[in-house]
Design a protein around this motif. Sequence first.
Motif, PDB file in Angstrom:
ATOM      1  N   THR A 123      -6.733  32.399  -2.120  1.00 28.38           N
ATOM      2  CA  THR A 123      -6.468  31.692  -3.195  1.00 28.38           C
ATOM      3  C   THR A 123      -5.418  31.884  -4.322  1.00 28.38           C
ATOM      4  O   THR A 123      -4.589  31.519  -5.075  1.00 28.38           O
ATOM      5  CB  THR A 123      -7.745  31.633  -3.671  1.00 28.38           C
ATOM      6  OG1 THR A 123      -8.819  30.567  -2.080  1.00 28.38           O
ATOM      7  CG2 THR A 123      -7.185  29.850  -4.666  1.00 28.38           C
ATOM      8  N   PHE A 168      -4.085  29.550   4.276  1.00 29.67           N
ATOM      9  CA  PHE A 168      -4.679  28.421   4.046  1.00 29.67           C
ATOM     10  C   PHE A 168      -4.045  26.834   5.442  1.00 29.67           C
ATOM     11  O   PHE A 168      -4.865  26.694   6.118  1.00 29.67           O
ATOM     12  CB  PHE A 168      -4.344  27.687   3.088  1.00 29.67           C
ATOM     13  CG  PHE A 168      -5.287  28.113   1.731  1.00 29.67           C
ATOM     14  CD1 PHE A 168      -6.541  27.624   1.680  1.00 29.67           C
ATOM     15  CD2 PHE A 168      -4.909  29.039   1.021  1.00 29.67           C
ATOM     16  CE1 PHE A 168      -7.524  27.684   0.664  1.00 29.67           C
ATOM     17  CE2 PHE A 168      -5.894  29.738  -0.298  1.00 29.67           C
ATOM     18  CZ  PHE A 168      -6.745  29.198  -0.105  1.00 29.67           C
ATOM     19  N   LYS A 189      -5.932  20.956   3.977  1.00 32.77           N
ATOM     20  CA  LYS A 189      -6.051  22.385   3.747  1.00 32.77           C
ATOM     21  C   LYS A 189      -5.883  21.993   1.903  1.00 32.77           C
ATOM     22  O   LYS A 189      -6.356  23.101   1.533  1.00 32.77           O
ATOM     23  CB  LYS A 189      -4.411  22.135   4.421  1.00 32.77           C
ATOM     24  CG  LYS A 189      -3.877  23.690   3.557  1.00 32.77           C
ATOM     25  CD  LYS A 189      -2.302  24.311   3.885  1.00 32.77           C
ATOM     26  CE  LYS A 189      -1.362  23.270   3.133  1.00 32.77           C
ATOM     27  NZ  LYS A 189       0.281  24.096   3.315  1.00 32.77           N
ATOM     28  N   ALA A 213      -8.207  24.315  -0.565  1.00 27.97           N
ATOM     29  CA  ALA A 213      -7.787  25.178  -1.357  1.00 27.97           C
ATOM     30  C   ALA A 213      -8.824  24.237  -3.287  1.00 27.97           C
ATOM     31  O   ALA A 213      -8.739  25.755  -3.714  1.00 27.97           O
ATOM     32  CB  ALA A 213      -6.156  25.052  -1.408  1.00 27.97           C
TER      33      ALA A 213
END
Length: 226
Positions: free
Chosen positions: A125, A133, A144, A148
């Motif tokens: 991240t 991702f 996705k 996230a």
Amino acid sequence: MTEKERINADQIKEAVAAVKRLRPAYKEMLDFYEKLFLAQEAAKEEVHIDPISISDDLLSMKRKEKFPLVNRADFVIDMKASESLLRKICRLAAGATQVLAEAGSKILDALDSKRLDAQVLFSKTSAEDDTYFEKLAKDLEIDKKLLAFVAYSSIKPSLSLSAEQLASYLDNDAQWGKGYCPVCGSPPALSILRDEGQRSLLCSFCGHEWPIQRIYCPFCENMDQK
């Protein structure tokens, strides 16, 4: 809970209540965000991170060249506290929309079955690893962007506390005058104009807020009001 925490909690509740009055159709989603923001504030008490140190020589160079203090990957993340918050967010999602509820359930299942390593998730991240991702979202059958969002929300307390510590290195006597965050170099997510006419930008990554000229585009640096 300290006085500062109580103020933060009260402000969150008051803000959500105000938006609900204006947009009652969004009550379900706003209820989730209220619980999320309160959980993030509470999680700060569980976060323990070592301060990030910047040498005098490096600091002097960064100030002169208008470089941000650190890169996104340099932030320290409390993995244990972040995983605890990740699990809490997934449980909160169960009472939100069907899409959020399903995503939260799949993430929890993946954590429990060891198909998902929280530490890797948080590191990717910070590094903005889109390929990671893409693959993980496909494997878990989760959108996705939603994946996230949940991951970022889980590390946000660590990022905020690191940004607060790093901000002590900023030269408050000098105008930053740039459209990217002086702490981490990320673009702003929000422009804030207060009643007194003062304008500031809010970082999209670490949450640091910095003052800026009122007539100024942070993306092309245009200062022509016409």
